[in-house]
Design an enzyme around this catalytic site. Sequence first.
Site, PDB file in Angstrom:
ATOM      1  N   GLY A  11      34.357 -60.896  16.661  1.00  0.00           N
ATOM      2  CA  GLY A  11      33.198 -61.603  17.805  1.00  0.00           C
ATOM      3  C   GLY A  11      32.434 -60.080  18.618  1.00  0.00           C
ATOM      4  O   GLY A  11      31.957 -59.620  18.192  1.00  0.00           O
ATOM      5  N   ASP A  32      41.176 -60.925  14.027  1.00  0.00           N
ATOM      6  CA  ASP A  32      40.885 -61.553  14.246  1.00  0.00           C
ATOM      7  C   ASP A  32      41.114 -62.897  13.618  1.00  0.00           C
ATOM      8  O   ASP A  32      41.323 -62.962  12.640  1.00  0.00           O
ATOM      9  CB  ASP A  32      39.064 -62.222  14.546  1.00  0.00           C
ATOM     10  CG  ASP A  32      38.447 -62.798  15.288  1.00  0.00           C
ATOM     11  OD1 ASP A  32      38.763 -63.770  15.633  1.00  0.00           O
ATOM     12  OD2 ASP A  32      37.779 -62.158  16.082  1.00  0.00           O
ATOM     13  N   THR A  36      36.326 -68.750  16.887  1.00  0.00           N
ATOM     14  CA  THR A  36      34.768 -68.288  17.239  1.00  0.00           C
ATOM     15  C   THR A  36      34.300 -67.195  16.703  1.00  0.00           C
ATOM     16  O   THR A  36      32.582 -67.126  17.218  1.00  0.00           O
ATOM     17  CB  THR A  36      34.794 -68.356  19.011  1.00  0.00           C
ATOM     18  OG1 THR A  36      35.753 -67.111  19.274  1.00  0.00           O
ATOM     19  CG2 THR A  36      35.218 -69.369  20.113  1.00  0.00           C
ATOM     20  N   SER A  76      39.548 -63.898  22.772  1.00  0.00           N
ATOM     21  CA  SER A  76      38.863 -65.165  23.962  1.00  0.00           C
ATOM     22  C   SER A  76      38.227 -65.736  23.546  1.00  0.00           C
ATOM     23  O   SER A  76      37.378 -64.783  23.036  1.00  0.00           O
ATOM     24  CB  SER A  76      39.960 -64.766  25.410  1.00  0.00           C
ATOM     25  OG  SER A  76      39.624 -65.506  26.375  1.00  0.00           O
ATOM     26  N   LYS A  92      46.051 -70.114  25.550  1.00  0.00           N
ATOM     27  CA  LYS A  92      47.573 -69.073  25.151  1.00  0.00           C
ATOM     28  C   LYS A  92      46.758 -67.948  24.678  1.00  0.00           C
ATOM     29  O   LYS A  92      47.765 -66.534  24.861  1.00  0.00           O
ATOM     30  CB  LYS A  92      48.004 -70.588  23.759  1.00  0.00           C
ATOM     31  CG  LYS A  92      48.325 -71.706  23.824  1.00  0.00           C
ATOM     32  CD  LYS A  92      48.714 -72.559  22.312  1.00  0.00           C
ATOM     33  CE  LYS A  92      49.812 -71.798  21.354  1.00  0.00           C
ATOM     34  NZ  LYS A  92      50.412 -72.074  20.717  1.00  0.00           N
ATOM     35  N   ALA A 115      40.782 -57.657  28.141  1.00  0.00           N
ATOM     36  CA  ALA A 115      39.803 -57.903  28.658  1.00  0.00           C
ATOM     37  C   ALA A 115      39.694 -59.441  29.466  1.00  0.00           C
ATOM     38  O   ALA A 115      39.424 -60.318  28.877  1.00  0.00           O
ATOM     39  CB  ALA A 115      38.333 -58.679  26.932  1.00  0.00           C
ATOM     40  N   TYR A 146      40.313 -71.031  31.540  1.00  0.00           N
ATOM     41  CA  TYR A 146      39.829 -69.899  31.131  1.00  0.00           C
ATOM     42  C   TYR A 146      39.763 -68.833  32.652  1.00  0.00           C
ATOM     43  O   TYR A 146      40.231 -68.416  32.058  1.00  0.00           O
ATOM     44  CB  TYR A 146      37.724 -69.858  30.898  1.00  0.00           C
ATOM     45  CG  TYR A 146      37.466 -68.525  30.673  1.00  0.00           C
ATOM     46  CD1 TYR A 146      37.569 -67.683  29.290  1.00  0.00           C
ATOM     47  CD2 TYR A 146      36.672 -67.699  31.327  1.00  0.00           C
ATOM     48  CE1 TYR A 146      37.135 -66.739  28.797  1.00  0.00           C
ATOM     49  CE2 TYR A 146      36.078 -66.391  31.386  1.00  0.00           C
ATOM     50  CZ  TYR A 146      36.705 -66.030  29.856  1.00  0.00           C
ATOM     51  OH  TYR A 146      35.642 -65.215  29.576  1.00  0.00           O
TER      52      TYR A 146
END
Length: 326
Positions: A11, A32, A36, A76, A92, A115, A146
């Site tokens: 990410g 990862d 995303t 995330s 999750k 984070a 979120y």
Amino acid sequence: MKRVLITGAAGFLGSHLCDRFIKDGYYVIGMDNLITGDLKNIEHLFHLKQFEFHHHDVCNFVHVSGELDYILHFASPASPIDYLKIPIQTLKVSSVGTLNLLGLAKKKNARILVASTSEIYGDPLVHPQNEEYYGNVSSIGPRGVYDEAKRFMESLTMAYHRYHGVDTRIVRIFNTYGPRMRLNDGRVVPAFMGQALRGEDITVFGDGSQTRSFCYIDDQVEGIYRLLMSDYSNPINIGNPHETTILEFAQEIIKLTGTQQKIIFEPLPQDDPLQRQPDITKAKEILGWEPKIDRTEGLKIVYDYFKSLSPEELQKKEHRNFTSKA
């Protein structure tokens, strides 16, 4: 050579953290599930002997061979477009995923940094936001998947710290920008720059009076690194306290890009915070950290990065692979 596991390694933030730890002589294990993330962000590391990559979802059992000194949990979705499309996966990864990684930290006797986000403050009633503020969050609104996931992450992390004695750190990240952000992911900087580069009108939600505070990626990474190496286990805000309205920021982007777009206004999304500005007193006093890179300088770097993309990449809309089972 000390060993660090970085989740969400492909990410935006995760990939820059991989770069920092490689530069500082660590052995980096990137992880990862690429829901995303993008391998292009870390492909420059694949030839290095001190880097390995695991294509894995942390919501499943996480196994890493050998010793681990540090774990950084950055897996995330972080943009509204993503977490509104994949709400259950978002919940999750900050709950089940965090549980798995805290268990790994306990087993390996590793220090873990998770984070969190300024979104735990919701639409704040305190300004600027300090770490003692509990927030104003709708648990059942669309952004709750979120916001509440990150709030639960913090609670779970502190429970492992207090009950199991796990060495934990919590960073609350405010708006961050820099190279490797995805165009059209719903965040302000790439959204405005993408529209400007394509010659589209700049879309401002609401009347543009809502505020944000933008921190350049190098400053953000430095703050995270200092927190990891500190002895402080409670949450710390890492962000740039220089606040601007969204309307002013749109005008700033038009001036930077030298384009002549109009600014058009659309309704404000539900539960969108009206103010966002970090109180970084703790970061200054405990970590000796504050941002160094001026927004004018940082935006120029990001603009040059987006300008270097191919015409096909500039025109490409977001079509992410959200087929993973929840």
